[in-house]
Write a protein that holds these residues in place. Structure first.
Motif, PDB file in Angstrom:
ATOM      1  N   GLN A  82       0.729  -1.208  -0.097  1.00 54.17           N
ATOM      2  CA  GLN A  82      -0.078  -0.120   0.047  1.00 54.17           C
ATOM      3  C   GLN A  82       0.794   1.197   0.128  1.00 54.17           C
ATOM      4  N   MET A  83       0.899   1.927  -0.987  1.00 52.26           N
ATOM      5  CA  MET A  83       1.605   3.124  -1.202  1.00 52.26           C
ATOM      6  C   MET A  83       0.667   4.383  -1.301  1.00 52.26           C
ATOM      7  N   ASN A  84       1.173   5.317  -0.101  1.00 51.36           N
ATOM      8  CA  ASN A  84       0.267   6.356  -0.010  1.00 51.36           C
ATOM      9  C   ASN A  84       1.039   7.613  -0.144  1.00 51.36           C
ATOM     10  N   SER A  85       0.724   8.906  -0.385  1.00 54.62           N
ATOM     11  CA  SER A  85       1.500  10.303  -0.145  1.00 54.62           C
ATOM     12  C   SER A  85       2.619   9.827  -1.494  1.00 54.62           C
ATOM     13  N   LEU A  86       2.200   9.567  -2.669  1.00 56.92           N
ATOM     14  CA  LEU A  86       3.146   8.979  -3.597  1.00 56.92           C
ATOM     15  C   LEU A  86       4.027  10.291  -4.055  1.00 56.92           C
ATOM     16  N   LYS A  87       5.043  10.452  -4.178  1.00 56.08           N
ATOM     17  CA  LYS A  87       5.891  11.686  -4.868  1.00 56.08           C
ATOM     18  C   LYS A  87       6.429  10.990  -6.393  1.00 56.08           C
ATOM     19  N   PRO A  88       6.738  12.173  -7.093  1.00 59.50           N
ATOM     20  CA  PRO A  88       7.507  11.632  -8.257  1.00 59.50           C
ATOM     21  C   PRO A  88       8.760  10.862  -8.109  1.00 59.50           C
ATOM     22  N   GLU A  89       9.539  11.041  -7.198  1.00 60.99           N
ATOM     23  CA  GLU A  89      10.624  10.097  -7.080  1.00 60.99           C
ATOM     24  C   GLU A  89      10.531   8.851  -6.888  1.00 60.99           C
ATOM     25  N   ASP A  90       8.929   8.412  -6.578  1.00 62.22           N
ATOM     26  CA  ASP A  90       8.635   7.060  -6.349  1.00 62.22           C
ATOM     27  C   ASP A  90       8.532   6.294  -7.876  1.00 62.22           C
ATOM     28  N   THR A  91       8.607   7.115  -8.819  1.00 65.62           N
ATOM     29  CA  THR A  91       8.479   6.500 -10.220  1.00 65.62           C
ATOM     30  C   THR A  91       9.551   5.341 -10.579  1.00 65.62           C
ATOM     31  N   ALA A  92       9.045   4.141 -10.685  1.00 61.68           N
ATOM     32  CA  ALA A  92       9.874   3.117 -11.005  1.00 61.68           C
ATOM     33  C   ALA A  92       9.198   1.846 -11.417  1.00 61.68           C
ATOM     34  N   VAL A  93       9.752   0.665 -11.807  1.00 60.40           N
ATOM     35  CA  VAL A  93       9.319  -0.547 -12.053  1.00 60.40           C
ATOM     36  C   VAL A  93       9.154  -1.139 -10.634  1.00 60.40           C
ATOM     37  N   PHE A  94       8.417  -1.649 -10.037  1.00 62.48           N
ATOM     38  CA  PHE A  94       8.098  -2.471  -8.878  1.00 62.48           C
ATOM     39  C   PHE A  94       8.049  -4.097  -9.039  1.00 62.48           C
ATOM     40  N   TYR A  95       9.005  -4.512  -8.368  1.00 58.78           N
ATOM     41  CA  TYR A  95       9.010  -5.963  -8.452  1.00 58.78           C
ATOM     42  C   TYR A  95       8.713  -6.674  -7.145  1.00 58.78           C
ATOM     43  N   CYS A  96       8.051  -7.731  -7.068  1.00 59.56           N
ATOM     44  CA  CYS A  96       7.777  -8.687  -6.116  1.00 59.56           C
ATOM     45  C   CYS A  96       8.824  -9.803  -5.924  1.00 59.56           C
ATOM     46  N   ALA A  97       9.287 -10.193  -4.965  1.00 57.00           N
ATOM     47  CA  ALA A  97      10.271 -11.153  -4.785  1.00 57.00           C
ATOM     48  C   ALA A  97       9.900 -12.156  -3.598  1.00 57.00           C
ATOM     49  N   ALA A  98      10.414 -13.541  -3.792  1.00 56.67           N
ATOM     50  CA  ALA A  98      10.299 -14.346  -2.582  1.00 56.67           C
ATOM     51  C   ALA A  98      11.342 -15.383  -2.390  1.00 56.67           C
ATOM     52  N   ARG A  99      11.529 -15.757  -1.232  1.00 58.37           N
ATOM     53  CA  ARG A  99      12.289 -16.462  -0.744  1.00 58.37           C
ATOM     54  C   ARG A  99      11.826 -17.611   0.053  1.00 58.37           C
ATOM     55  N   ARG A 100      11.949 -18.903  -0.426  1.00 59.72           N
ATOM     56  CA  ARG A 100      10.953 -19.902   0.299  1.00 59.72           C
ATOM     57  C   ARG A 100      11.773 -20.329   1.709  1.00 59.72           C
ATOM     58  N   PHE A 101      10.864 -21.047   2.583  1.00 56.82           N
ATOM     59  CA  PHE A 101      11.515 -21.656   3.920  1.00 56.82           C
ATOM     60  C   PHE A 101      12.097 -20.512   4.684  1.00 56.82           C
ATOM     61  N   ASP A 102      11.819 -19.367   4.756  1.00 53.73           N
ATOM     62  CA  ASP A 102      12.605 -18.173   5.452  1.00 53.73           C
ATOM     63  C   ASP A 102      11.680 -17.660   6.432  1.00 53.73           C
ATOM     64  N   LEU A 103      12.145 -17.634   7.710  1.00 51.93           N
ATOM     65  CA  LEU A 103      11.217 -16.918   8.613  1.00 51.93           C
ATOM     66  C   LEU A 103      11.427 -15.523   8.874  1.00 51.93           C
ATOM     67  N   GLY A 104      12.505 -15.152   8.369  1.00 47.95           N
ATOM     68  CA  GLY A 104      12.592 -13.591   8.723  1.00 47.95           C
ATOM     69  C   GLY A 104      12.238 -12.643   7.384  1.00 47.95           C
ATOM     70  N   VAL A 105      12.917 -11.526   7.579  1.00 52.59           N
ATOM     71  CA  VAL A 105      12.857 -10.488   6.321  1.00 52.59           C
ATOM     72  C   VAL A 105      14.074 -10.513   5.805  1.00 52.59           C
ATOM     73  N   ARG A 106      14.052 -10.412   4.734  1.00 52.14           N
ATOM     74  CA  ARG A 106      15.379 -10.044   3.806  1.00 52.14           C
ATOM     75  C   ARG A 106      15.335  -8.738   3.224  1.00 52.14           C
ATOM     76  N   VAL A 107      16.397  -7.958   3.113  1.00 49.05           N
ATOM     77  CA  VAL A 107      16.494  -6.607   2.426  1.00 49.05           C
ATOM     78  C   VAL A 107      17.473  -6.742   1.208  1.00 49.05           C
TER      79      VAL A 107
END
Length: 125
Positions: A82-107
């Motif tokens: 959910q993206m609110n208060s969008l700015k021109p600098e947010d312009t981009a191609v957005f990608y979703c990514a997945a990592r199986r069998f992982d309990l934590g957050v990956r950056v």
């Protein structure tokens, strides 16, 4: 075969909101770490937001904190941004990514073996 399909991108004005969706198949979604990245023209792909398998653990890039929210619906195998208060600098191609069998957050992008095709988000000023 793992598939991630993003949707929800588009052209909006600065200050508007958008909700991106990413539906996964071919993996046990409930025990997969999920992330959102973006890539603007001429720039490297960057981390936007990520969450662990339960959705209780999240991480955000400083540039989107307070404006973007990532959450998941394990019953629908879908993660949202959910993206609110969008700015021109947010312009981009957005990608979703997945990592199986992982309990934590990956950056780091290198930690995600599976990627969607991307959805364009354009913010006009």
């Amino acid at each position: 075969q793992v598939q991630l399909v993003e949707s929800g991108g588009g052209l909006v004005q600065a200050g508007d909101s958008l909700r991106l969706s990413c539906t996964a198949s071919g993996l046990t979604f409930a025990i997969s770490a999920m992330g959102w990245f973006r890539q603007a023209p001429g720039k490297e792909r960057e981390f936007v937001a990520g969450l662990g398998r339960s959705g209780g653990s999240t991480s955000y890039a400083d540039s989107v904190k307070g404006r973007f929210t990532v959450f998941r619906d394990n019953a629908k195998n879908t993660v949202y941004l959910q993206m609110n208060s969008l700015k021109p600098e947010d312009t981009a191609v957005f990608y979703c990514a997945a990592r199986r069998f992982d309990l934590g957050v990956r950056v780091a992008a290198r930690d995600y073996p599976y990627w969607g095709q991307g959805t364009q988000v354009t913010i006009s000023s």
